[in-house]
Design a protein around this motif. Structure first.
Motif, PDB file in Angstrom:
ATOM      1  N   UNK A 120       0.844  -1.015  -0.026  1.00 20.65           N
ATOM      2  CA  UNK A 120      -0.081  -0.035   0.036  1.00 20.65           C
ATOM      3  C   UNK A 120       1.078   1.249   0.072  1.00 20.65           C
ATOM      4  N   UNK A 121       1.914   1.364   0.682  1.00 22.34           N
ATOM      5  CA  UNK A 121       2.949   2.467   0.893  1.00 22.34           C
ATOM      6  C   UNK A 121       3.554   2.552  -0.823  1.00 22.34           C
ATOM      7  N   UNK A 122       3.889   1.396  -1.114  1.00 18.96           N
ATOM      8  CA  UNK A 122       4.431   1.357  -2.553  1.00 18.96           C
ATOM      9  C   UNK A 122       3.510   2.268  -3.637  1.00 18.96           C
ATOM     10  N   UNK A 153      -6.899  -1.595   5.527  1.00 28.09           N
ATOM     11  CA  UNK A 153      -6.082  -1.374   3.952  1.00 28.09           C
ATOM     12  C   UNK A 153      -6.926  -1.195   2.934  1.00 28.09           C
ATOM     13  N   UNK A 154      -8.228  -1.793   3.192  1.00 26.46           N
ATOM     14  CA  UNK A 154      -9.199  -1.623   1.750  1.00 26.46           C
ATOM     15  C   UNK A 154     -10.299  -0.314   1.991  1.00 26.46           C
ATOM     16  N   UNK A 155     -10.734  -0.113   3.282  1.00 28.01           N
ATOM     17  CA  UNK A 155     -11.740   0.888   3.416  1.00 28.01           C
ATOM     18  C   UNK A 155     -11.432   1.491   4.773  1.00 28.01           C
ATOM     19  N   UNK A 166      -6.510   3.986  -1.513  1.00 33.22           N
ATOM     20  CA  UNK A 166      -5.978   3.582  -2.816  1.00 33.22           C
ATOM     21  C   UNK A 166      -5.649   2.367  -3.236  1.00 33.22           C
ATOM     22  N   UNK A 167      -5.359   1.546  -2.279  1.00 33.36           N
ATOM     23  CA  UNK A 167      -5.102   0.098  -2.502  1.00 33.36           C
ATOM     24  C   UNK A 167      -6.528  -0.682  -3.056  1.00 33.36           C
ATOM     25  N   UNK A 172      -9.373  -2.838  -7.842  1.00 39.46           N
ATOM     26  CA  UNK A 172     -10.557  -2.562  -8.694  1.00 39.46           C
ATOM     27  C   UNK A 172      -9.896  -2.853 -10.147  1.00 39.46           C
ATOM     28  N   UNK A 173      -8.947  -2.064 -10.335  1.00 41.04           N
ATOM     29  CA  UNK A 173      -8.590  -1.936 -12.150  1.00 41.04           C
ATOM     30  C   UNK A 173      -7.591  -3.032 -12.451  1.00 41.04           C
ATOM     31  N   UNK A 174      -7.079  -3.892 -11.373  1.00 43.92           N
ATOM     32  CA  UNK A 174      -6.166  -5.021 -11.837  1.00 43.92           C
ATOM     33  C   UNK A 174      -6.442  -6.294 -11.110  1.00 43.92           C
TER      34      UNK A 174
END
Length: 277
Positions: A120-122, A153-155, A166-167, A172-174
């Motif tokens: 998530x930080x990356x 981490x998700x919400x 953001x994670x 969602x996209x990947x």
């Protein structure tokens, strides 16, 4: 002599709350205690963890958030994955957070939440190569367990205010299948309610409309949850929602733009409820 025995540290919480001080002000008043004989007071640490984990509305400045990382680096480094996931810490330096996580990993066995926190930080650093490196360290099944351990981490938020991280947006996209599986697991482990999951996917997908004005990913979640849930009330609610969706699809006979995770045959083979539908 230290002011609190560890087993009594929770007694400090109401006093901090009644003080009327903000989280930032409390941190400021305890500044410098790391060099004292007893270090940070157990009562202060209990209050700090409670504030971060219970999702206080206060968003810390970058300076204060980095100071919080330093506090836990001295007092309880094992808490880093949970601290970093707190919405109050959104302005903390990702480089600083990653450095703390690296040190934690170097002195103990790596955990899945720790690795997910590093990923998530990356993402915050826009380093996709580093992100993929961390995500590839564990199978998706283990990652689901990691999200159960740290749902933030998700919400962020609860009730009527649920905000995807953001994670979550990246998944969602990947890796939408992983995202749906994680949300099903959070629901089944009482980490998120059905209505909160609905809001999560609606917020996550924004203007991407699907059947009945809802995003396809939300329908995917309903279908996956119906296969996993053993709660009769939840099953009946999902059957009603999905019946409405399927009727709408048949009536309009327009499936353009909808790319479900599971085909109709897959659903029927996986779950007896779909034979009826």
């Amino acid at each position: 002599m230290c002011r609190f025995d560890k087993r009594d540290c929770h007694l400090a919480l109401p006093y901090y709350k009644m003080s009327g001080l903000s989280l930032t002000e409390v941190i400021s008043r305890n500044r410098g205690l790391s060099n004292s004989l007893c270090g940070y007071g157990k009562g202060f640490l209990f209050f700090l963890k409670h504030s971060l984990y219970e999702e206080t509305l206060e968003l810390l400045t970058e300076e204060t958030a980095n100071e919080v990382l330093d506090i836990f680096g001295v007092a309880e480094p094992s808490q880093f994955p949970h601290v970093i996931a707190s919405p109050s810490m959104a302005r903390a330096s990702p480089d600083c957070g990653l450095a703390h996580l690296e040190r934690l990993e170097s002195i103990g066995a790596p955990s899945v939440p720790l690795t997910l926190s590093k990923a998530a930080l990356a993402l915050r650093m826009a380093d996709l190569q580093l992100y993929r490196q961390h995500m590839d360290r564990h199978t998706e099944m283990l990652q689901v367990y990691g999200f159960i351990e740290e749902a933030k981490l998700l919400l962020h938020g609860r009730g009527d205010t649920v905000v995807p991280t953001l994670l979550a947006r990246h998944l969602r996209d990947n890796q939408d299948g992983l995202l749906v599986a994680a949300m099903v697991a959070l629901h089944e482990n009482d980490k998120v309610k059905l209505d909160e999951a609905d809001l999560f996917f609606q917020e996550l997908c924004g203007d991407v409309s699907g059947p009945q004005g809802g995003p396809q990913l939300l329908v995917d979640f309903w279908e996956a949850l119906l296969m996993a849930s053993s709660q009769e009330a939840v099953i009946q609610e999902l059957l009603f929602r999905l019946t409405t969706v399927y009727i709408d699809r048949v009536t309009r006979r327009d499936g353009r733009g909808f790319k479900p995770l599971k085909s109709a045959d897959d659903l029927i083979n996986w779950c007896s409820h779909y034979g009826v539908l």
